[in-house]
Design a protein around this motif. Sequence first.
Motif, short mmCIF file in Angstrom:
data_model
loop_
_atom_site.label_atom_id
_atom_site.label_comp_id
_atom_site.label_asym_id
_atom_site.label_seq_id
_atom_site.Cartn_x
_atom_site.Cartn_y
_atom_site.Cartn_z
N ALA A 1 23.80 91.40 61.67
CA ALA A 1 24.99 92.17 61.30
C ALA A 1 25.17 92.23 59.78
O ALA A 1 26.22 92.63 59.30
N ASN A 2 24.14 91.78 59.05
CA ASN A 2 24.17 91.79 57.59
C ASN A 2 25.23 90.85 57.03
O ASN A 2 25.78 91.08 55.95
N ARG A 3 25.50 89.78 57.75
CA ARG A 3 26.50 88.79 57.34
C ARG A 3 25.81 87.45 57.12
O ARG A 3 24.95 87.04 57.90
N PHE A 4 26.19 86.75 56.05
CA PHE A 4 25.62 85.44 55.78
C PHE A 4 26.38 84.35 56.52
O PHE A 4 27.62 84.32 56.53
N ASP A 5 25.62 83.44 57.14
CA ASP A 5 26.19 82.27 57.79
C ASP A 5 25.30 81.07 57.48
O ASP A 5 24.20 81.21 56.93
N VAL A 6 25.80 79.89 57.84
CA VAL A 6 25.08 78.65 57.57
C VAL A 6 24.27 78.24 58.80
O VAL A 6 24.79 78.24 59.92
N PHE A 7 23.03 77.90 58.58
CA PHE A 7 22.11 77.45 59.62
C PHE A 7 21.51 76.11 59.19
O PHE A 7 21.60 75.71 58.03
N ALA A 8 20.88 75.43 60.14
CA ALA A 8 20.12 74.22 59.82
C ALA A 8 18.83 74.26 60.63
O ALA A 8 18.82 74.66 61.80
N VAL A 9 17.74 73.83 60.00
CA VAL A 9 16.44 73.83 60.66
C VAL A 9 15.84 72.43 60.54
O VAL A 9 15.96 71.78 59.51
N HIS A 10 15.20 71.99 61.63
CA HIS A 10 14.56 70.68 61.65
C HIS A 10 13.15 70.80 61.07
O HIS A 10 12.35 71.63 61.51
N VAL A 11 12.86 69.97 60.07
CA VAL A 11 11.58 70.08 59.37
C VAL A 11 10.40 69.75 60.28
O VAL A 11 9.32 70.33 60.14
N GLY A 12 10.60 68.86 61.24
CA GLY A 12 9.50 68.45 62.11
C GLY A 12 9.26 69.37 63.29
O GLY A 12 8.10 69.65 63.64
N THR A 13 10.35 69.87 63.89
CA THR A 13 10.21 70.65 65.12
C THR A 13 10.51 72.13 64.94
O THR A 13 10.27 72.91 65.86
N ASN A 14 11.07 72.51 63.80
CA ASN A 14 11.52 73.87 63.53
C ASN A 14 12.68 74.32 64.42
O ASN A 14 12.98 75.52 64.51
N LYS A 15 13.33 73.36 65.08
CA LYS A 15 14.52 73.70 65.85
C LYS A 15 15.56 74.28 64.91
O LYS A 15 15.81 73.77 63.82
N LEU A 16 16.20 75.37 65.35
CA LEU A 16 17.17 76.08 64.52
C LEU A 16 18.55 76.01 65.15
O LEU A 16 18.71 76.24 66.35
N VAL A 17 19.57 75.68 64.34
CA VAL A 17 20.95 75.61 64.81
C VAL A 17 21.82 76.45 63.90
O VAL A 17 21.70 76.37 62.67
N ARG A 18 22.66 77.27 64.50
CA ARG A 18 23.62 78.06 63.72
C ARG A 18 24.91 77.26 63.60
O ARG A 18 25.49 76.83 64.60
N LEU A 19 25.39 77.06 62.36
CA LEU A 19 26.56 76.21 62.14
C LEU A 19 27.85 76.98 61.96
O LEU A 19 28.93 76.44 62.19
N THR A 20 27.77 78.23 61.50
CA THR A 20 28.98 79.04 61.34
C THR A 20 28.75 80.40 61.96
O THR A 20 27.62 80.90 62.01
#
Length: 426
Positions: free
Chosen positions: A353-372
């Motif tokens: 949607a062309n909107r910036f949000d905060v994410f986190a990625v796990h360096v070992g597994t590349n698991k991605l989580v959206r925080l906002t």
Amino acid sequence: MLRNLLVLAALGGAFASAAYAVGHDALVPSANAQPDAKDIGGKFRLIRLAVPAGDDVGEILRRDARLSGGFEVLDRKGMPAALIKEKGFNKDGWIQVGADAVIKNATVGGQIRFLLYDLGQGSRPVLSKGYPAGDPRKAAHKFMNDVIAHYTGVPGVFGSRIAFVRTRRNPTVTKNVYTAEMDGGNVASITNNRSLNILPSIGPGGEVLFTSYAKRNPDLWMAAGGAPRRISKYPGLNLGGVMSPNGGSIALTLSKDGNSEIYLIDRGGNIQRRLTKNPAIDGSPTWNPGGSRIAFVSNRAGTPQIYVMSSSGGGAKRLTRKGNYNQTPDWNPGNKKDRDLANWVAYAGRDNANRFDVFAVHVGTNKLVRLTQGGGRNEDPTYSPDGRLIAYSSSRGGIFVATKDGNNAIQVIRAGTTPDWGPRAY
């Protein structure tokens, strides 16, 4: 920072979210658990905390408890006057108002005395501490850190400071660097000029690094208890400096040779090593807690993405695979009870949607989580020194602090951008 870097390059060649367990050691529930959930997996919920004191110390304790993400703070207005004024401790009375724990404070001589009662463990205090009365704010923060340590095994981070930038547009645009305690109190000015001072970061000793145009070139400056001093003034960009965990090196972006590359310099500005050598724009470095790796932003794949390399400069590997514009990474420092936290890197990413949000990625597994999500434009994440909280700037207004999973977001600083969270204060 790559956003800022791209603009500057064009101009001149950017607590666990878990509830604490009532009467038990804290466990970490699903990252999807909401902070108002009273029951997680049938066993755990937020601790209902009563702080009857009506003074400034009581208000600071309540504010800290809310920010921690581990407590449901009971409204003082709903507490019977008899309980607020009691001389002893009426366990049954506090149970009747719905409390699981109670914090009391009183000034005795030159000390502020604090007592924590856990109603699941009886009528005697489970924690008793005293701190000098000359600094009530510091005393309250210290005790809340002790309370969090009691429930989780890791002290809280109240009293630690966040650096940020405030912009003024009258009569001309100026940007100045400030710091504040993580709850938004005790704001202090680092710069006070009519120039552009941007991208602050706080070193392990409390030093504040920032880039300033005060001398017309974007130079790197450091404030370490006195007047700021210029430490890197190479021609072109001296941008986004971040100090290594041991304080011996500073990673930053230099464009002295024509292209924006990441270098290491010492505290005097002498170049120690060039870390990147790529036709793309590289910037926004952030150290892992051990100082052996650096995450950074590069558009070498065509769009800004997060990469990880050795702190000696070798073996750069792409970390983010989703999204076409990812920037401003911050590496979680972790803590002694949850070392896996140190494998997460938070960043700001642009969604479909062309909107910036905060994410986190796990360096070992590349698991991605959206925080906002769904709360304006959210950028520039920065982890607390224990890795259990995260701060970020938002178009909703200023800087917010949330749990590491993005829950319990609370505004702490108005009209601030590009935050960076410093080390523990005590």
